[in-house]
Design an enzyme around this catalytic site. Structure first.
Site: not given
Ligand code: EPU
Length: 421
Positions: A22-23, A118, A123, A125-126, A308, A400
């Site tokens: 999925k991811n 969420c 989470r 996106v900075d 995960d 999902r």
């Molecule tokens: N974070 C920030 N700022 C950012 C981006 C991330 O503070 O700009 C923080 C997040 O809040 C979190 C940490 O950094 O605390 C890591 O987040 P990351 O960006 O790595 O996660 P993501 O890309 O949003 C993906 C997977 C998640 C999985 C995480 C960690 C996808 C679509 N989602 O999320 O999958 O938990 O990486 O491995 O790829 C799931 O499938 O159930 C799921 C939540």
């Protein structure tokens, strides 16, 4: 709303086929925005999140054909009709933010709703946004939307992430493929999904080095072309079904499972007392009789133990003889399954990011509620080991990310069924 009913106590025996990740697919689909030619993805999972990404891309003007019963998606972004990703779709799925980098790189402008918080954490996106700024984009936040512009195109930059982010690495890697000059991503995520995305982008003509390591270098090119790419196996689906025979007892062969996708989990399962073997078609996990031992786990970016799989592993640890400790280091609120597990008889004490699981406690079936995707999977695994019937409600979370979970487990002897409602 559907629910899933499980009567625990049946040992498992059989095989389970692992689907496409999925991811990985959620990052590969927006890559189609980078070219006017079609990108065909095969081995796609049929999941609610994939349907959401499909709706988002269609809203931007992509034409998408589902082939082979939805297992292959041919995505053509010949013309971007609309550069706005609306809140209505983005709020359903945070991975929607992954259209920002490709849209901006291709069109020089994009408007994307900010995803909200969420269930598992704030989470933000900075890192995605500051990376794009470093590449020369101008960003403004208005009414919940990021308005991004780079009229002269994006420029290569050196971006050092203060901590590892899977999504930011993906977004910036895609954006950098069409930027002028070289982009270096330092402290990049090393997840197999990043490597898969880089492989697909390279097949589309991108110049990317170092994916899978901490430093990824992308040399911008003038344009990308179409490609066909097979999505890698879903290591979280794999891991979830590897834990199933460990908690329920018995033996399951995971078809398409690869050791390289599950090393951290395999270490934890073996330490707990399960056996993992390679087979010609994948991996076999078994536990026949022996007691489970407690383990200590820190979730961490790949190659560490995946967040995960934390909820699923916690369910297993309730059945170990002794106390296990789990540190959740990725998300600040990912223990929502704990009160639900407690309703089944688990004894888990949470303090900040640490959960102490006191084992072994017998589990008893109970009505429980899923709070997010992986928490749902954890509750279902616990139910396999519980005496009596568990009914997990709100399984739309589960849908999902797991395709036909109840059918896959039932084929191995689990007493599990979906109740439509
Ligand atoms: N974070 C920030 N700022 C950012 C981006 C991330 O503070 O700009 C923080 C997040 O809040 C979190 C940490 O950094 O605390 C890591 O987040 P990351 O960006 O790595 O996660 P993501 O890309 O949003 C993906 C997977 C998640 C999985 C995480 C960690 C996808 C679509 N989602 O999320 O999958 O938990 O990486 O491995 O790829 C799931 O499938 O159930 C799921 C939540």
């Amino acid at each position: 709303m559907d629910s899933i009913a499980i009567t625990g106590g049946a040992a498992l025996s059989g095989e389970i086929e692992i689907g496409g990740a999925k991811n990985a697919c959620l990052a590969l689909m927006p890559a189609a925005l980078l070219t006017a030619e079609p990108l065909t993805l095969t081995n796609c999972p049929r999941l609610a999140d994939i349907a959401t990404m499909r709706a988002l891309l269609e809203s931007l003007g992509c034409e998408i054909a589902a082939l082979r019963e939805g297992r292959a998606l041919a995505i053509a972004a010949e013309r971007i009709a609309n550069r706005t990703a609306h809140y209505d779709i983005v709020r359903k799925m945070r991975a929607s933010i992954l259209v920002l980098g490709p849209l901006l790189a291709r069109e020089g402008a994009a408007v994307v709703s900010l995803p909200g918080g969420c269930a598992i954490g704030a989470r933000p996106v900075d890192l995605h946004l500051s990376g794009l700024e470093k590449m020369g984009a101008t960003l403004a936040l208005r009414e919940g939307y990021v308005h991004a512009e780079a009229p002269g195109g994006l420029k290569g930059a050196r971006i050092e992430f203060p901590f590892v982010s899977v999504g930011a690495t993906e977004n910036l890697m895609m954006a950098a493929t069409l930027a002028k000059g070289t982009t270096t991503l330092c402290n990049a995520a090393r997840e197999p999904e990043i490597v898969d995305l880089a492989r697909c982008l390279r097949a589309m003509g991108a110049m990317i080095d170092g994916a899978g390591s901490e430093t990824i270098t992308i040399e911008g090119v003038d344009g990308l072309h179409g490609a066909t790419h097979r999505v890698i196996a879903d290591r979280i689906e794999l891991g979830t079904y590897m834990i199933a025979p460990a908690i329920a007892g018995g033996e399951v062969e995971l078809i398409g499972g690869e050791r390289a996708l599950a090393r951290a989990l395999i270490g934890a399962l073996e330490a707990a007392g399960a056996t993992v073997e390679d087979t010609p078609r994948g991996l076999r996990v078994s536990r026949n009789g022996g007691a489970l031992r407690p383990v200590h786990i820190d979730t961490a970016p790949y190659p560490g133990f995946p967040t995960d799989l934390q909820a699923q592993m916690m369910s297993l640890m309730t059945q170990a003889e002794g106390d296990s400790v789990i540190h959740e280091t990725i998300f600040e609120n990912r223990f929502m399954h704990v009160p639900e597990l407690a309703r089944m008889g688990a004894d888990v004490a949470v303090q900040g990011g640490e959960a102490r699981v006191r084992g072994r406690t017998p589990l008893r079936g109970a009505p429980v509620m899923a709070s997010d995707l992986r928490a749902s999977a954890g509750l279902i695994l616990a139910a396999l080991a519980a005496e009596g019937e568990t009914v997990v409600s709100r399984v739309y979370h589960l849908d999902r990310g797991y395709e036909r979970l109840e059918a896959k487990l039932a084929a191995c002897g689990a007493r599990i069924e979906r109740i439509r409602g």
